[in-house]
Design an enzyme around this catalytic site. Structure first.
Site, PDB file in Angstrom:
ATOM      1  N   TRP A 204       0.821  -1.216   0.000  1.00 35.84           N
ATOM      2  CA  TRP A 204       0.000   0.000   0.000  1.00 35.84           C
ATOM      3  C   TRP A 204       0.857   1.270   0.000  1.00 35.84           C
ATOM      4  CZ3 TRP A 204      -0.757  -4.293   3.083  1.00 35.84           C
ATOM      5  CH2 TRP A 204      -1.917  -5.043   2.837  1.00 35.84           C
ATOM      6  N   ASP A 205       2.168   1.137  -0.134  1.00 39.22           N
ATOM      7  CA  ASP A 205       3.087   2.276  -0.053  1.00 39.22           C
ATOM      8  C   ASP A 205       2.961   2.974   1.295  1.00 39.22           C
ATOM      9  OD1 ASP A 205       5.055   4.020  -0.800  1.00 39.22           O
ATOM     10  OD2 ASP A 205       3.843   5.187  -2.189  1.00 39.22           O
ATOM     11  N   TYR A 206       2.811   2.185   2.338  1.00 37.14           N
ATOM     12  CA  TYR A 206       2.722   2.714   3.696  1.00 37.14           C
ATOM     13  C   TYR A 206       4.097   2.773   4.364  1.00 37.14           C
ATOM     14  CZ  TYR A 206      -2.432   2.597   3.970  1.00 37.14           C
ATOM     15  OH  TYR A 206      -3.782   2.829   3.802  1.00 37.14           O
ATOM     16  N   ASP A 207       5.144   3.021   3.565  1.00 36.12           N
ATOM     17  CA  ASP A 207       6.479   3.138   4.141  1.00 36.12           C
ATOM     18  C   ASP A 207       6.501   4.227   5.208  1.00 36.12           C
ATOM     19  OD1 ASP A 207       6.001   5.085   2.245  1.00 36.12           O
ATOM     20  OD2 ASP A 207       7.956   4.963   1.306  1.00 36.12           O
TER      21      ASP A 207
END
Length: 806
Positions: free
Chosen positions: A466-469
């Site tokens: 989810w590109d929750y970096d």
């Protein structure tokens, strides 16, 4: 009395009015029928039928058409209040447009019913009152004061200790104030009682503005200056370091590393530089005090803080390459946009690896360099933990591993540096990631700065697609515990959760629960059955529903409702899909992003500004992506740079995987460019550090520069805008912050959440401000570089504020 026929112009106006209503009705019938078949609200179909009949009757000059329209409006109001209550922003698309159209309908009554002219005008007057009352009610609702949940602790009530390495004093010696990243200043000359007198005292231009169309689409700056002694240090989007007199803004020197446009990654940004004093050196000797920065073309540069001259003892002529042993690198694929972190004389750096391009991207290796000599002390390649500092001849650090693009935090006493880790190369496909990549991605990892070995790691998302970096710095605190305090840290996240960890061990001090999450998607065997949820605090709002959809009228709201019903959405952590769009909420901009949080250690308060927007995404099969011409950086048609400055993920190729990714960041509507979710889109909140309870919360950002079709509304109404950049807190009881898209910098009362001062900026304020004192006078400084992603004007101004000199 003789009935006179209406003038020809009036007859045509009636026909046009009827045709408009009829056309709107036809659109609502078509869209409303579609929505009903998808299981959505029946309102649009029913209202559309009513409008078709109303419009047809008005065209035929039947009075019944006007009264039927009035009935539709009344029933619309009843339905709107039933569905969303008194939520002012939610009522806008439901009732404002129908009420506005009611005015010409009632104004047409004299021509439709000549015998009742006076009554018709009376009805028109009533309608006007209703319209203006509705608009006023919306304005009052939208500009409501902060929601105060409970009293804010007084200074000293929850006081934390401040070790020497965490103290700012009169300076601002690191990006986050200090390497503890509290963003707190003990200065109180500017306070709640006198901040209304704050004024600009100097403005300087860096001169670094985009010189090409490619750069114009990518400038962002994001810079927070440092202040040491009587000097202010700024770095520009293309890494020009400038020293200013902190009291006057007079330029003292500049160093230009000559970074090419082709090395600009997603954003040309330099969030800050680092400052280092050589222990045991003669104070005025060359480079005894030095400024160190990482560049967009992967160089680590050290210059003399007094003169700007390269430090001859650092690498070769004051610089070292950080990309050695990383294989072939296309310009722009590997860069540094954040400040280095220096702990115990070791300069720790990570890199921004351009998102979404290809699985075989450069390595996410973390490197530690000697702050004096520039020598590589260690390198942490997570998938090769036993690798020597440099790989054997012909070998490279593992490609495509998770990177750290944001800013680390450092604990000088423990000798640990805390790395907010990103994801493996290509964010939305997890197949092919190694076990160690899955272990360290989207985690906060503590590294022993003397050895480069990991001390502990805490993961916030398992197998992240989810590109929750982690974009925020962790903030070091002393957390209240029975019998004293615990050395701890606050870890913000894009998904909105705030975690409190023991910074010695990485163990959660407050509750973290593994909860079941939706399964399935294109990689069902890859999805983790559970994800970690913080029970301490979350900025995340309730899950979306069809009623959460928005627009400027019933038509575009209906379109968003149709998109909602068509999309795959099972709530938080809905897995990615390809056969249909899926909704990611919160989107990849947070929650919290690179601006992080600030902490008032004397009151025990966390200040968090946040975003509240979904993304509307779709995985695009490789064959379809190839037809679209989506290729990685460096493989563009004709060899020209062409990936543009739009939203990250909007057509990223993800080469080496079965799918590209198409992200509609913020979930914008076609044509109007408005967001499909109802406001607010951003907020700012005060949180009790000891308990995690909300003290106050408010929408953050006015609608001044936002509006349909990209036209600024100029409305000073608190819609709550997207925001990038962070806040600082001072002992004067003030929060200083810009960040929002409205072009304002604000001072907010920490006890009430009320804005007590603001100023209009010449360009976007997507940066974190800072404060310092020179010769007994306190200054607040912000760099207004603007931002391509936030669609704010690009600038090059460094602006200082102070109270009038007496």
């Amino acid at each position: 009395m003789e009935n006179r026929a209406p003038p020809v112009a009036a007859l045509w106006a009636i026909r046009i009015l009827g045709a408009v209503i009829l056309l709107i009705g036809v659109v609502l019938v078509g869209g409303g029928g579609w929505l009903a078949m998808l299981g959505g609200s029946l309102y649009y179909l029913v209202a559309g039928i009513g409008l078709v009949a109303s419009g047809a009757l008005i065209i035929m000059r039947r009075t019944a058409g006007a009264w039927l329209y009035c009935l539709v409006v009344v029933l619309t109001a009843v339905w709107a209040f039933w569905e969303v209550g008194t939520n002012g922003w939610a009522l806008v698309p439901r009732v404002i447009a129908p009420l506005v159209l009611l005015l010409p309908v009632l104004a047409a009554l004299p021509a439709l019913e000549p015998r009742r002219v006076r009554a018709s005008y009376a009805w028109a007057g009533i309608a006007a009152v209703i319209v203006f009352a509705a608009i006023a009610g919306w304005g009052i609702s939208a500009s409501a004061p902060p929601i105060l949940v409970r009293a804010v602790p007084a200074p000293g009530e929850n006081t934390m200790s401040e070790p020497a390495f965490q103290q700012v004093g009169d300076d601002w010696p690191a990006y986050g104030g200090t390497y503890s990243a509290r963003r707190f200043s003990p200065l109180d000359q500017i306070n709640r009682d006198n901040v209304g007198s704050l004024q600009r005292v100097w403005l300087a231009h860096t001169g670094d503005l985009p010189q090409s169309e490619f750069a114009q689409e990518k400038y962002g700056a994001e810079n927070t200056p440092l202040k040491i002694g009587d000097s202010l240090f700024v770095c520009t989007p293309k890494n020009i370091i400038i020293s200013y007199d902190a009291a006057t803004g007079q330029e003292r020197w500049r160093y230009d590393p000559k970074v090419s446009d082709q090395n600009i990654p997603y954003t040309a940004a330099c969030r800050s530089v680092a400052y280092f004093e050589m222990p045991g050196s003669i104070p005025d000797s060359a480079c005894a005090r030095r400024i160190i920065e990482g560049t967009l073309d992967a160089r680590l540069i050290a210059v003399d803080a007094a003169t700007g001259q390269p430090c001859a003892d650092f690498g070769g002529d004051g610089q070292v390459s950080t990309s050695e042993n990383m294989g072939d690198i296309v310009p722009g694929m590997l860069s540094m946009t954040s400040a280095p972190t220096i702990v115990r004389g070791v300069v720790v750096v990570g890199h921004q690896v351009l998102d979404g391009q290809k699985r075989e991207a450069p390595s996410g290796v973390i490197k530690g360099f000697d702050a004096v000599t520039g020598e590589l002390r260690w390198a942490w390649d997570m998938t090769q933990p036993d690798l020597p500092t440099t790989p054997p001849s012909g070998a490279v650090y593992t490609r495509g591993t998770p990177n750290m693009w944001t800013t680390a935090t450092g604990d000088e006493e423990l000798g640990l540096v805390y790395l907010p880790m990103g994801n493996s190369a290509v964010d939305y496909w997890s197949g092919g990631r190694s076990e160690l990549e899955n272990r360290y991605s989207t985690s906060l990892t503590a590294i022993d700065v003397t050895t480069g070995d990991p001390a502990w790691s805490f993961q916030t998302v398992h197998k992240d697609v989810w590109d929750y970096d982690l974009g925020s710095q962790a903030t070091l605190i002393d957390f209240p515990a029975q019998g004293g305090t615990v050395p701890a840290l606050v870890l913000p996240s894009k998904q909105g959760d705030l975690y409190i960890l023991d910074r010695r061990t990485g163990q959660p001090i407050t509750g973290v629960e593994e909860r079941p999450v939706p399964q399935g998607g294109v990689e069902p065997d890859q999805r983790s059955p559970t994800q970690p949820f913080s029970t301490y605090h979350t900025l995340r709002k309730p899950e979306l529903t069809e009623a959460s959809m928005w627009g400027m009228s019933p038509i575009d709201q209906m379109i968003c409702r149709i998109q909602f019903r068509q999309a795959h959405y099972e709530g938080f952590y809905t897995p990615p899909t390809s056969d249909t769009y899926w909704i990611e909420y919160p989107g990849y901009n947070g929650g919290s992003d690179w601006g992080g949080v600030s902490v008032d250690p004397r009151r025990g308060i966390i200040i968090a500004n946040y975003n509240d927007m979904p993304n509307h995404n779709r995985l695009v099969p490789r064959e379809e992506a190839d037809k679209q011409g989506w290729v990685p950086r460096g493989e563009e048609r004709g060899g020209s740079l062409s990936d543009g400055g739009g939203a990250e993920g909007a057509g990223d190729p993800q080469a080496g995987t079965p799918y590209a990714i198409d992200v509609n960041a913020g979930w914008r509507m076609p044509f109007t460019n408005l967001l499909c979710k109802e406001p607010p889109y951003g907020g700012i909140r005060a949180i009790d550090l000891a308990t995690g309870e909300t003290l106050w919360d408010r929408p953050f950002g006015q609608a001044l520069n936002n509006g349909p079709f990209g036209i600024p509304s100029m409305l000073p109404i608190s819609i709550g805008t997207p925001n990038n950049g962070g806040s600082i807190v001072t002992a004067g009881g003030l929060i200083f912050i810009a960040a929002a898209t409205d072009g304002l910098v604000r001072a907010i009362d920490i006890e009430t959440g009320e804005t007590v001062w603001q100023d209009s900026l010449p360009a976007g304020g997507q940066a974190t401000p800072m404060t310092y004192e020179v010769e007994g006078r306190q200054y607040v400084v912000i760099m207004t570089g603007g931002h391509h992603f936030m669609e704010t004007p690009v600038g090059d101004e460094v602006i200082a504020y102070a109270l009038p000199d007496r």
